[in-house]
Every structure is written in C-alpha cells, then in structure tokens.
Design a protein around this motif. Structure first.
Motif, PDB file in Angstrom:
ATOM      1  N   TRP A   1     -45.303 -78.517  57.318  1.00 56.16           N
ATOM      2  CA  TRP A   1     -45.090 -79.194  58.334  1.00 56.16           C
ATOM      3  C   TRP A   1     -43.375 -78.886  58.433  1.00 56.16           C
ATOM      4  O   TRP A   1     -42.413 -79.092  58.898  1.00 56.16           O
ATOM      5  CB  TRP A   1     -45.045 -80.453  58.316  1.00 56.16           C
ATOM      6  CG  TRP A   1     -46.132 -80.749  58.407  1.00 56.16           C
ATOM      7  CD1 TRP A   1     -47.009 -80.812  57.795  1.00 56.16           C
ATOM      8  CD2 TRP A   1     -46.690 -81.240  59.443  1.00 56.16           C
ATOM      9  NE1 TRP A   1     -48.675 -81.406  58.030  1.00 56.16           N
ATOM     10  CE2 TRP A   1     -48.305 -81.269  59.704  1.00 56.16           C
ATOM     11  CE3 TRP A   1     -46.412 -80.883  60.915  1.00 56.16           C
ATOM     12  CZ2 TRP A   1     -49.109 -81.521  60.813  1.00 56.16           C
ATOM     13  CZ3 TRP A   1     -47.168 -80.546  62.056  1.00 56.16           C
ATOM     14  CH2 TRP A   1     -48.114 -80.828  61.888  1.00 56.16           C
ATOM     15  N   GLY A   2     -42.929 -78.307  56.871  1.00 52.71           N
ATOM     16  CA  GLY A   2     -41.269 -77.637  56.794  1.00 52.71           C
ATOM     17  C   GLY A   2     -41.169 -76.604  57.708  1.00 52.71           C
ATOM     18  O   GLY A   2     -39.966 -76.530  58.850  1.00 52.71           O
ATOM     19  N   ALA A   3     -41.885 -75.713  58.439  1.00 53.57           N
ATOM     20  CA  ALA A   3     -41.493 -74.482  59.525  1.00 53.57           C
ATOM     21  C   ALA A   3     -42.341 -74.571  60.331  1.00 53.57           C
ATOM     22  O   ALA A   3     -42.331 -73.284  61.027  1.00 53.57           O
ATOM     23  CB  ALA A   3     -42.645 -73.624  57.961  1.00 53.57           C
ATOM     24  N   PHE A   4     -43.236 -75.959  60.372  1.00 56.46           N
ATOM     25  CA  PHE A   4     -43.470 -76.573  61.891  1.00 56.46           C
ATOM     26  C   PHE A   4     -42.294 -75.926  62.911  1.00 56.46           C
ATOM     27  O   PHE A   4     -41.741 -76.554  63.210  1.00 56.46           O
ATOM     28  CB  PHE A   4     -44.332 -77.342  61.459  1.00 56.46           C
ATOM     29  CG  PHE A   4     -45.216 -78.168  62.760  1.00 56.46           C
ATOM     30  CD1 PHE A   4     -45.863 -76.797  63.479  1.00 56.46           C
ATOM     31  CD2 PHE A   4     -44.632 -78.287  64.297  1.00 56.46           C
ATOM     32  CE1 PHE A   4     -47.141 -77.477  64.437  1.00 56.46           C
ATOM     33  CE2 PHE A   4     -45.070 -78.794  65.354  1.00 56.46           C
ATOM     34  CZ  PHE A   4     -46.622 -78.155  65.326  1.00 56.46           C
ATOM     35  N   GLU A   5     -42.800 -75.388  64.197  1.00 57.74           N
ATOM     36  CA  GLU A   5     -42.228 -75.503  65.058  1.00 57.74           C
ATOM     37  C   GLU A   5     -42.756 -75.322  66.666  1.00 57.74           C
ATOM     38  O   GLU A   5     -44.598 -74.852  66.547  1.00 57.74           O
ATOM     39  CB  GLU A   5     -41.688 -74.266  65.465  1.00 57.74           C
ATOM     40  CG  GLU A   5     -40.607 -74.030  64.572  1.00 57.74           C
ATOM     41  CD  GLU A   5     -39.400 -72.610  64.468  1.00 57.74           C
ATOM     42  OE1 GLU A   5     -39.725 -72.441  65.401  1.00 57.74           O
ATOM     43  OE2 GLU A   5     -38.803 -72.127  63.945  1.00 57.74           O
ATOM     44  N   SER A   6     -42.581 -76.485  67.297  1.00 55.85           N
ATOM     45  CA  SER A   6     -43.439 -76.806  68.962  1.00 55.85           C
ATOM     46  C   SER A   6     -42.229 -77.494  69.381  1.00 55.85           C
ATOM     47  O   SER A   6     -41.914 -77.874  69.532  1.00 55.85           O
ATOM     48  CB  SER A   6     -44.283 -77.757  68.344  1.00 55.85           C
ATOM     49  OG  SER A   6     -45.491 -77.205  69.509  1.00 55.85           O
ATOM     50  N   ASP A   7     -42.780 -76.182  70.991  1.00 60.09           N
ATOM     51  CA  ASP A   7     -41.814 -77.311  71.655  1.00 60.09           C
ATOM     52  C   ASP A   7     -42.656 -77.998  73.194  1.00 60.09           C
ATOM     53  O   ASP A   7     -42.016 -78.331  73.948  1.00 60.09           O
ATOM     54  CB  ASP A   7     -40.739 -76.561  72.835  1.00 60.09           C
ATOM     55  CG  ASP A   7     -42.219 -74.228  73.404  1.00 60.09           C
ATOM     56  OD1 ASP A   7     -42.958 -75.174  73.081  1.00 60.09           O
ATOM     57  OD2 ASP A   7     -41.525 -73.948  74.396  1.00 60.09           O
ATOM     58  N   ALA A   8     -43.750 -78.455  72.601  1.00 54.91           N
ATOM     59  CA  ALA A   8     -44.814 -79.209  73.463  1.00 54.91           C
ATOM     60  C   ALA A   8     -43.817 -80.373  72.994  1.00 54.91           C
ATOM     61  O   ALA A   8     -43.292 -81.238  72.610  1.00 54.91           O
ATOM     62  CB  ALA A   8     -46.017 -79.403  73.006  1.00 54.91           C
TER      63      ALA A   8
ATOM     64  N   THR B   1     -52.826 -80.830  66.773  1.00 59.82           N
ATOM     65  CA  THR B   1     -52.406 -80.018  66.559  1.00 59.82           C
ATOM     66  C   THR B   1     -50.646 -79.205  66.749  1.00 59.82           C
ATOM     67  O   THR B   1     -50.173 -77.872  66.592  1.00 59.82           O
ATOM     68  CB  THR B   1     -53.401 -78.843  66.110  1.00 59.82           C
ATOM     69  OG1 THR B   1     -52.949 -78.447  67.623  1.00 59.82           O
ATOM     70  CG2 THR B   1     -53.980 -78.959  65.467  1.00 59.82           C
ATOM     71  N   ASN B   2     -49.895 -79.249  67.913  1.00 61.32           N
ATOM     72  CA  ASN B   2     -48.866 -79.190  68.665  1.00 61.32           C
ATOM     73  C   ASN B   2     -47.509 -80.011  68.953  1.00 61.32           C
ATOM     74  O   ASN B   2     -46.866 -79.539  69.422  1.00 61.32           O
ATOM     75  CB  ASN B   2     -49.233 -78.975  69.536  1.00 61.32           C
ATOM     76  CG  ASN B   2     -50.083 -77.421  70.669  1.00 61.32           C
ATOM     77  OD1 ASN B   2     -50.406 -76.359  69.643  1.00 61.32           O
ATOM     78  ND2 ASN B   2     -51.307 -77.676  71.055  1.00 61.32           N
ATOM     79  N   HIS B   3     -48.003 -81.320  67.370  1.00 63.05           N
ATOM     80  CA  HIS B   3     -47.168 -81.843  67.353  1.00 63.05           C
ATOM     81  C   HIS B   3     -46.607 -82.347  66.549  1.00 63.05           C
ATOM     82  O   HIS B   3     -47.374 -82.156  65.420  1.00 63.05           O
ATOM     83  CB  HIS B   3     -47.771 -83.106  68.321  1.00 63.05           C
ATOM     84  CG  HIS B   3     -47.228 -83.565  69.857  1.00 63.05           C
ATOM     85  ND1 HIS B   3     -48.620 -82.093  70.447  1.00 63.05           N
ATOM     86  CD2 HIS B   3     -46.742 -83.761  70.807  1.00 63.05           C
ATOM     87  CE1 HIS B   3     -48.167 -82.262  71.462  1.00 63.05           C
ATOM     88  NE2 HIS B   3     -46.932 -83.052  71.904  1.00 63.05           N
ATOM     89  N   TRP B   4     -45.917 -83.034  65.704  1.00 62.41           N
ATOM     90  CA  TRP B   4     -45.445 -82.979  64.748  1.00 62.41           C
ATOM     91  C   TRP B   4     -45.570 -84.463  64.099  1.00 62.41           C
ATOM     92  O   TRP B   4     -45.444 -84.404  62.781  1.00 62.41           O
ATOM     93  CB  TRP B   4     -43.872 -83.284  64.681  1.00 62.41           C
ATOM     94  CG  TRP B   4     -43.000 -82.161  63.159  1.00 62.41           C
ATOM     95  CD1 TRP B   4     -43.232 -81.780  62.018  1.00 62.41           C
ATOM     96  CD2 TRP B   4     -42.367 -83.688  62.765  1.00 62.41           C
ATOM     97  NE1 TRP B   4     -42.073 -81.395  60.495  1.00 62.41           N
ATOM     98  CE2 TRP B   4     -41.707 -82.792  61.468  1.00 62.41           C
ATOM     99  CE3 TRP B   4     -42.083 -85.222  62.707  1.00 62.41           C
ATOM    100  CZ2 TRP B   4     -40.998 -84.144  60.251  1.00 62.41           C
ATOM    101  CZ3 TRP B   4     -40.923 -85.607  62.114  1.00 62.41           C
ATOM    102  CH2 TRP B   4     -40.436 -85.377  60.450  1.00 62.41           C
ATOM    103  N   GLY B   5     -45.308 -85.177  64.732  1.00 65.61           N
ATOM    104  CA  GLY B   5     -45.992 -86.247  64.479  1.00 65.61           C
ATOM    105  C   GLY B   5     -46.628 -87.542  65.686  1.00 65.61           C
ATOM    106  O   GLY B   5     -46.432 -87.253  66.527  1.00 65.61           O
TER     107      GLY B   5
END
Length: 634
Positions: free
Chosen positions: A35-42, A114-118
C-alpha cells in the motif's frame, strides 16, 4: 486404514525435519510495502447511499449479552444530503451491522476494491468520541478488521486498507486462509461499535471507495479557551470511598517484595490490594504456595506487604480448582489463627469467560458460591464476600437467585477496549461511560437482589484493554485515562475498585499492564510508567473527602474539585492531543497559595513537574496537550 491412529489418552509424537530460514513467505504480500507503493487515479466509487431497497438489506448480529438495531434516516453533513444508517446498540460482547454483497447480488464494481486505497464515509455522533471497527469478509471469506472512530458532530472518516488485520478471535468455517487481504471480490462489510458496557447511537452516511489519503479535517487549533467553574456548596459525593484507590498484586510477581516496590506502592496511598491475581486465583492452592516457600508470593508475605504499604488485603478464593473447605481455612488462617483482620473476599475470578480454564455456568457458579460464602462466614461473620458478576446480563440474575441473601455485593471487571483495537480518542472518552455502566449494575442488583438488602459494587479489575496490551498502555494516554477514570469513580463512589496491576510483563504487542516495570523490562525494574504518576496524582488530589460540583464547557477537558479536611484541590485533564487548553478558573472559594503538578508525555521517569502556584478568581492557566494538572491549596 487405521494403522496410524493413536489410542485415546496416548501421546502423539511428531518428527520435524529440515527446518530452514527463508527470505520470503510464498504468496505473502507485505501490506506496508504494497500500500505504500500503491497508485491509482480511480475516482471515488459510492457503495452505499442507503436510498434504495436493495441498499437497505443490512443485517444485525449480536452476542448473547448485547443488543443492536438500525434504521434509515434523512441525515447528512451540511454540504451533502440524503440518507444515513442510524446504528443503536448496547454493547457487552459484540454487535455487528452487516451488508452482504454476495447475498444481495451486488454489482461486480461494488465488490472489486482493488482500484482504491481505502473506505471513506461520514459519521455523526453526539458523544465526545465514538469508537467503532470496520470489518470486511474478503474474497475468500477471511475476516479482516480495522479500528476507526469519529468526533462529536459530523466527521469524515477514511479507513485505509493497509490498516486491516486478520480478526484474531473467530473466522468463518469456510474461510480460505491466505493471510492476504484479498479484495477483488469482497463478500461483506460490517460496522462494529466499540466500548464494553456502552450504549449509544451513531449515523453513517455515504460509504464509498476512495484513493484519498487524508480525511477532511478542521484545522487543529493551537489553543482553546476553557472556563472552569465549580461550587463548594454543591456536593457530588459526600465522602469519597477510599476503596476506589485499590490495585491488584499477584502471587507470581517476583518483584513485589522488593524494597523499591514497597516505597512506590506506599507513596500512591492505595487503600486495598487484591490478591492473588486474575485467573491464577482459580488455579493455585494457597496452602501449597505457603508451604513451598519458593519464588511465589505466599499469603503471609502478601499480608506483610500490605502492612508495609499501609493497605488492606482483598483475597480471591479459589473456586475453579479449590474447595469450600480451602476457602474457609483461608479465612481461618488470617482472621482466627492470626490477627490479620482480612475483611474483603471474593469467590473466584471471571468464571463466566471462555478464556477461563474452569469456566462454568451461572447456575453452577451460583449454587457453589452460596456454599463458599456460608462456610467462610461461619468462620468469621464480619467479613464481606462478593460474587463474580458481569456488567450486564442474565449471568447476574441467575447467580443472584442463589446468593442474594448471603452475598455482600457483586464484583465486576471493566476493560473498555478489545485487544488489537486500541484507539487513543476512544480510550479517553471511556471514563465517562461509567455514567451508564455503574447505574446499570445498581439497577440489576435492585431488580434481582433481595428487597431492602444493600449490595456493594467492587470493580476488582480495570485498565484500558482486555488482553495483550499494546504500546498505548505505556503512553501518556493511559495516564490520562487512569486519572480521569479515578475521577469518575469518585463521582459514582462505588465501594471498591482495583487497577490491574502493580507489575505485569511486556507483551509481544509491546505493552504492559503494570504501572511499574518488572525485572527484564528494557527500561529496567520498577520504573514508573505514566499510569503510575497519574494514579498517584489523582489519589492525592481527589483525597478521601468530598467531591464538589465542577465542570468545563469542553468534552476534552475534565475537572474534579475536592475538599478534604481543610485541603482544597482541583484536578484538570486535557485530552486534546495537540491543543493547549487555556483555562480560566472561576470557582468561588478556590483561592490562595499552593502547589501545582503537571504530567505530560515529556515528564518521563521523574514524574510530574512541581512548583508553587497562587490562585485568584479569574486565574489563567495553560494546560499542555495530553496533560494532567493538579492544584492543591495550602
């Protein structure tokens, strides 16, 4: 087919071969790294607006001692509109408010996270702080949980997926255990209220998936102005019971008898020490411990410790593996054969719990406890004996059917947080839940007890978390909790309360119940924790006199005004984590010269900072963030 079966009662032998250290666990994904490396613009994706019939197919699940319900109401933050789910609960084990995506045939986009952070949602509460947990059944039906909470009014909450951990207490039988939080096909979402013994309501609005990393927050002020008022003419508690300043001592505490321990404990001005400590009370035989003369603290050594610390003894007799005769002999040993005059006795410890090796039913406990009490009082009719109870539930009713005419009261325990779910703001709001908890216990005794009989309430264990304490127990937050909790105990003025405990041990989670460190602790033996200094400050500030009416207009600054044999004292607890409280003291009659003590996170081992102080009407005083301040006038 059965050539490898081992007969009943025979030992099983296992052979372990080729043990290796490995660099990585196959298939395991480190949450912090991922999650530290996770990136998404959704963009945000709405999961629940609670407006449609399908979106209202929530379910309630509760434990046998709790109740919970929900309804849908028109309520939203100022900048929004629409519906919220309003959750009401009375919590004594667990309450779950659940939406099952699989059973409701939810669209795939609502189950693929899976396309979101929280998760992001808005919460409304009328409490100073509403703690709760968010629980998720992931793609394999593994149960994962994260701790959250909201402040008074509307609060935007973000719960990051990296903060979820596998629920340690139960898993569905069909769960596929991968050890990873698999969220490509989520099965269910669950809101779980926190805070044992509490009853409350809160609303949840607009649940969505998000890639936002920070929730919207009002700017944290550098300071707030707080007016402290009070009156020496308005008495809350006429005479504070000295029994509320008790603490637990354990027979397995090899450091208890050290001279430094004696001095530290004596300095707090406790009144009662409870022995032999927790579940071990139902395991060890007092006669065997006394005869062994080994490293364990026997009953005579404990009484010597009580005399050295100017305290009285409270003893928990062994219900689990012990006998009625053993209990009666224990009373005889101290009160007939020796002139120890031990007045306070309990029958067993937490026998209702599935964590107890001698767990029993309320019916069995009630019947046998009656025998214990009668036998013990035949030896010494002047002693007081209480039975094991719960904060609320059928256990109390059933036990009282058997002991209501012989028991002197009930003993209960209160740990407001569940292990792994510690929340600083939630803990700091928990002392005020005694406003519900203590009256509830009193109502049960009045309803199910013998008419006209007065029963005492002994809170013989209390601390911040029920099992496996984490770093919070070593922090200033636990200190604030202790001071505020003692103030609330003075308000409700039950007969006994015993903090858990003098010494314990550092856990794998990095915490320690003990208010003093034990041998082997990283910081050495008998190092006072913030909870020690807080207990000592509160004990001396509250005193044993009268608690007077006082207050502030802030939920985050509490005040306790006392008068004890000519001594006037004020204790102030600032629960703001980052904000200084600039208080103005407007209490008629609280004027003169005295001493001030201040405990903060920076105080460290030397304890609170001390100095002279003069109070006049309108005196202004700055309370540091997360601090306890006491003012005692000469």
């Amino acid at each position: 087919m059965n050539e490898n079966r081992v007969g009943d009662g025979n030992p099983v032998i296992l052979y372990v071969y080729d043990v290796k250290f490995i660099e990585e666990i196959p298939g395991y994904v480190c949450p912090e790294e991922f999650w530290g490396a996770f990136e998404s613009d959704a963009p945000d994706l709405q999961l629940h607006d609670f407006a449609t019939e399908q979106d209202r197919n929530w379910e309630t699940s509760t434990g046998p001692k709790s109740s919970g319900s929900f309804e849908f109401v028109e309520a939203a933050p100022e900048e929004s509109e629409g519906y919220s789910i309003k959750i009401s609960y009375s919590l004594h084990d667990w309450v779950d408010i659940i939406y099952n995506y699989r059973d409701n045939n939810s669209p795939a986009e609502h189950r693929d996270w899976t396309n979101h952070w929280g998760l992001k949602f808005d919460v409304y509460t009328e409490r100073a702080f509403q703690p709760f947990n968010v629980q998720v059944n992931d793609s394999g039906n593994e149960l994962w949980i994260a701790t959250a909470g909201a402040e008074k009014g509307w609060t935007e909450v973000i719960v990051a997926f990296r903060d979820f951990y596998k629920f340690p207490h139960w898993q569905p039988p069909d769960a596929v255990h991968t050890g990873n939080f698999d969220i490509e096909n989520v099965i269910a979402l669950d809101f779980k209220p926190s805070g044992e013994g509490t009853s409350a309501q809160f609303k949840v609005h607009n649940v969505r998936l998000t890639n936002d990393r920070e929730a919207r927050r009002a700017p944290v002020p550098e300071y707030v102005a707080v007016n402290v008022t009070g009156s020496f003419d308005e008495v809350v508690t006429e005479q504070i019971n000295e029994g509320i300043f008790g603490i637990n001592a354990a027979l397995w505490d090899g450091d208890l008898l050290l001279p430094e321990t004696v001095e530290y404990v004596k300095a707090v001005n406790h009144h009662v020490l409870r022995y032999p400590g927790g579940l071990r009370a139902d395991d060890d035989n007092w006669k065997e411990v006394l005869a062994a003369q080994d490293w364990m603290v026997d009953t005579d050594q404990f009484l010597e410790f009580c005399r050295a610390t100017n305290t009285e003894a409270m003893i928990t007799v062994n219900f689990g593996s012990g006998t009625v005769e053993d209990a009666a002999d224990w009373v005889r040993h101290h009160n007939v054969e020796n002139d120890d005059n031990v007045r306070y006795w309990e029958v067993g410890n937490e026998l209702y719990g599935d964590w107890h090796p001698f767990q029993t039913t309320a019916e069995d406990y009630g019947k046998r406890t009656r025998e214990f009490i009668i036998a013990m009082k035949e030896v010494d009719p002047t002693i007081k004996v209480t039975f094991v109870g719960v904060l609320d539930g059928e256990w109390n009713r059933i036990v009282l059917e058997h002991v209501k005419d012989v028991a002197d009261g009930i003993n209960v325990h209160h740990y407001p947080q569940t292990t792994g779910e510690e929340n600083d703001a939630g803990l700091l709001s928990s002392p005020q839940t005694l406003d519900d908890i203590i009256p509830s216990v009193r109502r049960q005794l009045a309803e199910w007890g013998e008419p006209g009989r007065e029963y005492e309430i002994w809170l013989t264990e209390w601390n911040s978390v029920d099992f496996e304490p984490g770093p919070q127990t070593l922090s200033i937050v636990n200190g604030l909790f202790v001071a505020d909790y003692l103030g609330m105990l003075a308000k409700h003025n039950i007969e006994q309360a015993s903090y858990w405990d003098i010494h314990n041990d550092i856990t794998d989670q990095g915490g320690d119940y003990g208010y003093l460190s034990r041998t082997g602790a990283p910081d050495g033996c008998n190092v006072p924790r913030p909870s020690y200094w807080a207990f000592k400050m509160a004990s001396h500030s509250l005193g044993r006199g009268s608690l007077l009416n006082s207050g502030t207009e802030s939920d985050y600054v509490t005040s306790y005004l006392t008068y004890d044999n000519g001594k006037k004292s004020l204790m102030l607890v600032n629960k703001y984590p980052q904000t200084r409280a600039d208080v103005t003291i407007n209490i008629p009659g609280f004027e003169g010269r005295g001493t001030k003590q201040v405990l903060t996170a920076e105080s460290g081992q030397p304890g609170p900072e001390k100095g002279n102080f003069r109070v006049r009407q309108g005196t202004e005083l700055a309370l540091p963030p997360y601090s306890i301040t006491t003012i005692t006038l000469d």
